[in-house]
Design a protein around this motif. Structure first.
Motif, PDB file in Angstrom:
ATOM      1  N   ILE A   1      58.739 147.519  74.019  1.00  0.00           N
ATOM      2  CA  ILE A   1      57.662 146.497  74.420  1.00  0.00           C
ATOM      3  C   ILE A   1      58.217 145.674  75.281  1.00  0.00           C
ATOM      4  O   ILE A   1      59.248 144.941  75.247  1.00  0.00           O
ATOM      5  CB  ILE A   1      57.091 145.872  73.053  1.00  0.00           C
TER       6      ILE A   1
ATOM      7  N   GLU B   1      58.633 142.304  77.355  1.00  0.00           N
ATOM      8  CA  GLU B   1      58.455 140.994  76.986  1.00  0.00           C
ATOM      9  C   GLU B   1      57.461 140.406  77.673  1.00  0.00           C
ATOM     10  O   GLU B   1      56.709 139.436  77.122  1.00  0.00           O
ATOM     11  CB  GLU B   1      59.975 140.026  77.166  1.00  0.00           C
TER      12      GLU B   1
ATOM     13  N   GLU C   1      54.881 141.685  79.201  1.00  0.00           N
ATOM     14  CA  GLU C   1      53.590 142.061  78.715  1.00  0.00           C
ATOM     15  C   GLU C   1      53.073 141.360  77.549  1.00  0.00           C
ATOM     16  O   GLU C   1      51.875 140.993  77.127  1.00  0.00           O
ATOM     17  CB  GLU C   1      53.496 143.569  78.727  1.00  0.00           C
ATOM     18  N   TRP C   2      54.219 141.318  76.653  1.00  0.00           N
ATOM     19  CA  TRP C   2      53.744 140.641  75.039  1.00  0.00           C
ATOM     20  C   TRP C   2      53.443 139.178  75.496  1.00  0.00           C
ATOM     21  O   TRP C   2      52.606 138.793  74.571  1.00  0.00           O
ATOM     22  CB  TRP C   2      54.792 140.979  74.291  1.00  0.00           C
TER      23      TRP C   2
ATOM     24  N   VAL D   1      61.215 140.104  70.449  1.00  0.00           N
ATOM     25  CA  VAL D   1      59.903 140.540  70.824  1.00  0.00           C
ATOM     26  C   VAL D   1      59.357 141.412  69.699  1.00  0.00           C
ATOM     27  O   VAL D   1      58.100 141.127  69.362  1.00  0.00           O
ATOM     28  CB  VAL D   1      60.146 141.648  72.154  1.00  0.00           C
ATOM     29  N   GLU D   2      60.036 142.539  69.193  1.00  0.00           N
ATOM     30  CA  GLU D   2      59.303 143.091  68.044  1.00  0.00           C
ATOM     31  C   GLU D   2      59.174 142.470  66.786  1.00  0.00           C
ATOM     32  O   GLU D   2      57.980 142.440  66.311  1.00  0.00           O
ATOM     33  CB  GLU D   2      60.212 144.212  67.755  1.00  0.00           C
TER      34      GLU D   2
ATOM     35  N   VAL E   1      56.008 140.322  67.292  1.00  0.00           N
ATOM     36  CA  VAL E   1      54.808 140.971  67.337  1.00  0.00           C
ATOM     37  C   VAL E   1      54.401 141.269  65.763  1.00  0.00           C
ATOM     38  O   VAL E   1      53.172 141.023  65.475  1.00  0.00           O
ATOM     39  CB  VAL E   1      54.739 142.332  67.815  1.00  0.00           C
TER      40      VAL E   1
ATOM     41  N   PHE F   1      50.283 146.540  71.071  1.00  0.00           N
ATOM     42  CA  PHE F   1      51.812 146.030  70.897  1.00  0.00           C
ATOM     43  C   PHE F   1      52.186 146.734  69.378  1.00  0.00           C
ATOM     44  O   PHE F   1      53.270 147.151  69.179  1.00  0.00           O
ATOM     45  CB  PHE F   1      51.882 144.696  71.101  1.00  0.00           C
TER      46      PHE F   1
END
Length: 199
Positions: A4, A6, A8-9, A58-59, A62, A86
């Motif tokens: 993913i 970072e 974009e998230w 990040v993960e 989400v 995501f």
């Protein structure tokens, strides 16, 4: 490496937060127990996506935001259409990791999780942070296994059990399922009644 982006998230998370009304945003802040209270209250809304990503990664962020949107609840397409891509990427990555690891974990002693199943310590993160009190022997047991000396000293320096637990989640447990499993086994040993209550 994360699948993913970072950036974009962060963009999607910014848009999600903009969709929350005042009451929903306050609820979200209460659920984000991994972020120190003074940061949650002092930072303006537009800075919170960066804070959330820095605190959780990040993960994990989400995963946390997905759970929180269910709890607020904001299951409507306006929010979910931004969040779902995501969540799906994260699930796919976890499935690939489980497949690569094989159906059993053999000598590692790590429990195999069913597809889509959270590890116990992730599923009960909020309750464990609030309710684990016998933290010192857990830290001692995990020192040298999943907690190195520098991290151990920093965690021990925290004032309350809750702060120590948050530090464990925000540091050593990010190493993956093996670290989470070692933590879980230590919790079973030192906090058996709590683990039984949550199971």
């Amino acid at each position: 490496m994360s699948t993913i982006s970072e950036e974009e998230w962060k963009t999607a998370l910014t848009e999600i937060l903009e969709e929350l009304d005042g009451s929903q945003y306050k609820k979200m802040m209460l659920f984000l127990s991994g972020i120190p209270k003074h940061v949650r209250t002092d930072k303006p809304r537009e800075e919170m996506p960066q804070v959330i990503i820095e605190q959780y990664g990040v993960e994990t962020s989400v995963h946390e935001i997905n759970k929180i949107m269910d709890r607020i609840p904001r299951r409507d397409p306006t929010v979910q259409d931004r969040l779902r891509p995501f969540v799906e990427r994260l699930k796919k990555k976890q499935e690939n990791e489980r497949r690569d690891a094989g159906p059993s974990t053999g000598a590692t002693g790590v429990r195999a999780l069913a597809d889509g199943q959270e590890h116990f310590v992730d599923e009960h993160r909020v309750e464990l942070i609030q309710r684990v009190s016998n933290i010192e022997p857990i830290l001692d047991e995990l020192k040298g296994k999943i907690i190195q000396q520098e991290a151990y000293d920093k965690i021990r320096a925290q004032q309350t059990s809750q702060e120590k637990m948050r530090a464990i989640y925000n540091g050593p447990l990010k190493a993956g399922d093996a670290a989470k499993e070692a933590f879980y086994q230590s919790l079973k040993k030192h906090e058996p009644m709590l683990i039984e209550d949550l199971s």
